[in-house]
Design a protein around this motif. Structure first.
Motif, PDB file in Angstrom:
ATOM      1  N   ARG A  77      11.731 -51.681   3.664  1.00 43.26           N
ATOM      2  CA  ARG A  77      10.533 -51.030   4.198  1.00 43.26           C
ATOM      3  C   ARG A  77      10.761 -50.589   5.653  1.00 43.26           C
ATOM      4  O   ARG A  77      10.392 -49.475   6.038  1.00 43.26           O
ATOM      5  CB  ARG A  77       9.343 -51.994   4.123  1.00 43.26           C
ATOM      6  CG  ARG A  77       8.013 -51.399   4.608  1.00 43.26           C
ATOM      7  CD  ARG A  77       6.874 -52.362   4.325  1.00 43.26           C
ATOM      8  NE  ARG A  77       5.619 -51.919   4.924  1.00 43.26           N
ATOM      9  CZ  ARG A  77       4.811 -51.006   4.413  1.00 43.26           C
ATOM     10  NH1 ARG A  77       5.141 -50.397   3.285  1.00 43.26           N
ATOM     11  NH2 ARG A  77       3.676 -50.664   5.013  1.00 43.26           N
ATOM     12  N   PHE A  78      11.355 -51.442   6.456  1.00 49.08           N
ATOM     13  CA  PHE A  78      11.651 -51.097   7.842  1.00 49.08           C
ATOM     14  C   PHE A  78      12.585 -49.887   7.911  1.00 49.08           C
ATOM     15  O   PHE A  78      12.367 -48.954   8.699  1.00 49.08           O
ATOM     16  CB  PHE A  78      12.288 -52.292   8.560  1.00 49.08           C
ATOM     17  CG  PHE A  78      12.813 -51.962   9.921  1.00 49.08           C
ATOM     18  CD1 PHE A  78      11.956 -51.817  11.000  1.00 49.08           C
ATOM     19  CD2 PHE A  78      14.173 -51.756  10.127  1.00 49.08           C
ATOM     20  CE1 PHE A  78      12.431 -51.488  12.263  1.00 49.08           C
ATOM     21  CE2 PHE A  78      14.660 -51.421  11.384  1.00 49.08           C
ATOM     22  CZ  PHE A  78      13.787 -51.292  12.455  1.00 49.08           C
ATOM     23  N   GLN A  79      13.625 -49.882   7.078  1.00 46.79           N
ATOM     24  CA  GLN A  79      14.594 -48.787   7.099  1.00 46.79           C
ATOM     25  C   GLN A  79      13.944 -47.460   6.694  1.00 46.79           C
ATOM     26  O   GLN A  79      14.223 -46.418   7.308  1.00 46.79           O
ATOM     27  CB  GLN A  79      15.766 -49.108   6.167  1.00 46.79           C
ATOM     28  CG  GLN A  79      16.665 -50.225   6.699  1.00 46.79           C
ATOM     29  CD  GLN A  79      17.673 -50.706   5.677  1.00 46.79           C
ATOM     30  OE1 GLN A  79      17.582 -50.390   4.487  1.00 46.79           O
ATOM     31  NE2 GLN A  79      18.656 -51.489   6.132  1.00 46.79           N
ATOM     32  N   ARG A  80      13.073 -47.490   5.683  1.00 45.22           N
ATOM     33  CA  ARG A  80      12.397 -46.262   5.254  1.00 45.22           C
ATOM     34  C   ARG A  80      11.470 -45.728   6.341  1.00 45.22           C
ATOM     35  O   ARG A  80      11.472 -44.534   6.655  1.00 45.22           O
ATOM     36  CB  ARG A  80      11.603 -46.510   3.963  1.00 45.22           C
ATOM     37  CG  ARG A  80      12.456 -46.643   2.716  1.00 45.22           C
ATOM     38  CD  ARG A  80      11.612 -46.497   1.461  1.00 45.22           C
ATOM     39  NE  ARG A  80      10.550 -47.487   1.396  1.00 45.22           N
ATOM     40  CZ  ARG A  80      10.663 -48.668   0.799  1.00 45.22           C
ATOM     41  NH1 ARG A  80      11.810 -49.001   0.216  1.00 45.22           N
ATOM     42  NH2 ARG A  80       9.655 -49.514   0.767  1.00 45.22           N
ATOM     43  N   LEU A  81      10.666 -46.626   6.913  1.00 44.37           N
ATOM     44  CA  LEU A  81       9.724 -46.199   7.950  1.00 44.37           C
ATOM     45  C   LEU A  81      10.449 -45.710   9.199  1.00 44.37           C
ATOM     46  O   LEU A  81      10.049 -44.724   9.827  1.00 44.37           O
ATOM     47  CB  LEU A  81       8.782 -47.355   8.304  1.00 44.37           C
ATOM     48  CG  LEU A  81       7.778 -47.754   7.217  1.00 44.37           C
ATOM     49  CD1 LEU A  81       7.117 -49.083   7.569  1.00 44.37           C
ATOM     50  CD2 LEU A  81       6.729 -46.666   7.039  1.00 44.37           C
TER      51      LEU A  81
END
Length: 356
Positions: A19-23
């Protein structure tokens, strides 16, 4: 096959990492020169959705901050993952105090992750992994569901029973450390408390351990009768033969002994116990008959010690303990007879020709 019921804590860490990488990737694109130029053009043109766009951008930044913060705290658990995933139950027991303290600090400090729902989810995934680890340990790495019976046939019963008992101990230690943390927080009165659904957290492990306890009883019985068979006690052939018939019947009925979600084994276990109780009644008759036919106290004690080293089930052990009273009562009677004989002949002891 991985399902939600077997997801461990690493899936939680991986979820927030992704999730962090996508955002982060999305916001990097929005902060690129081309994106900024497009926003400037839209601003100059008084685009009617600009305010809504600003709200979306702010929400994305907040979501990125949340993911980054959650990832930071979940990463503090990584040092415990090796034991949870690849260690023995004993190795997991060793890291539980540190693991629980880290989770407690995360719960107290974390800005976003400390909600009851997220903390309960983390605990549930830790529980899932403990159960998975226990199953692997009991079966042996890379082995299928039939491995338990194979171990009993290969003479690995002590190792199997030790592993089964270790899993029950792991559940006990896990819950003890959890409640220690809960009590420490409660003693502070102010601040966040461990008000989680504990049935959801520990319920599956409790059910698993109930199955494990039944398996301990089954394989302790197998160990007992295997030992009886190896001692080659005269007159026991028919009892031993009947025992293996009972075991074979249980084998045919039960597939995955560790699948506590399938209640079929519980019915089979009741039937197994019923048959074993009948067999043990016959065994008690055999034992009683064996003692009745022994006149020597020394021989009786020797036979008693042999049976005590073999028989493990409680009803048989208690029956054997009562044999001491019978043996020493008979020994007392022998001493009384010796004393009476001595008193009767002490004044004029008989002389045997071989001694003259």
């Amino acid at each position: 096959v991985s399902t939600q019921s077997t997801w461990g804590p690493l899936t939680e860490l991986e979820q927030w990492k992704q999730r962090f990488q996508r955002l982060d990737s999305i916001l990097q694109q929005l902060n690129s020169k081309g994106a900024k130029t497009a926003i400037e053009v839209l601003t100059a043109a008084r685009w009617k959705h600009l305010k809504r766009w600003k709200t979306v951008e702010t929400n994305l930044q907040d979501a990125l901050g949340e993911a980054k913060d959650n990832l930071k705290y979940l990463s503090t658990l990584e040092k415990y993952m090796e034991s949870l995933y690849n260690g023995t139950p004993q190795q997991i027991m060793d890291i539980i105090p540190g693991l629980m303290n880290t989770i407690k600090m995360m719960f107290i400090i974390a800005k976003y992750y400390s909600t009851p729902e997220r903390m309960a989810t983390l605990f549930i995934k830790i529980t899932n992994q403990m159960i998975v680890n226990c199953k692997i340990t009991i079966r042996g790495a890379g082995q299928g569901s039939g491995r338990l019976w194979d171990q009993s046939e290969e003479g690995d019963l002590n190792n199997l029973l030790n592993n089964l008992k270790a899993c029950i101990k792991l559940n006990t230690i896990y819950q003890e450390e959890y409640y220690k943390c809960k009590e420490k927080l409660a003693a502070q009165s102010k601040g966040r408390q461990f008000d989680f659904n504990e049935l959801h957290i520990f319920g599956k492990f409790e059910l698993f351990c109930k199955r494990v306890q039944k398996l301990i009883e089954v394989f302790t019985t197998v160990q007992q009768f295997t030992s009886l068979s190896n001692h080659n006690i005269d007159g026991m052939d028919s009892l031993i033969k009947r025992f293996w018939e009972i075991v074979d019947e249980l084998k045919r009925k039960s597939s995955d002994l560790l699948d506590y979600t399938k209640p079929a084994f519980d019915k089979d276990y009741i039937e197994f116990n019923k048959n074993i109780q009948e067999l043990e009644s016959s065994l008690q008759v055999f034992i009683n008959s064996s003692f009745e036919n022994i006149t020597s106290t020394e021989n009786a004690l020797s036979l008693l010690r042999k049976f005590q080293s073999i028989l493990q089930r409680e009803n048989l052990k208690s029956d054997l303990d009562s044999k001491y009273m019978v043996i020493f009562h008979n020994y007392g009677l022998d001493l009384e007879n010796v004393q009476k004989t001595y008193e009767r002949h002490s004044a004029n002891p008989p002389m045997y020709s071989a001694l003259i």
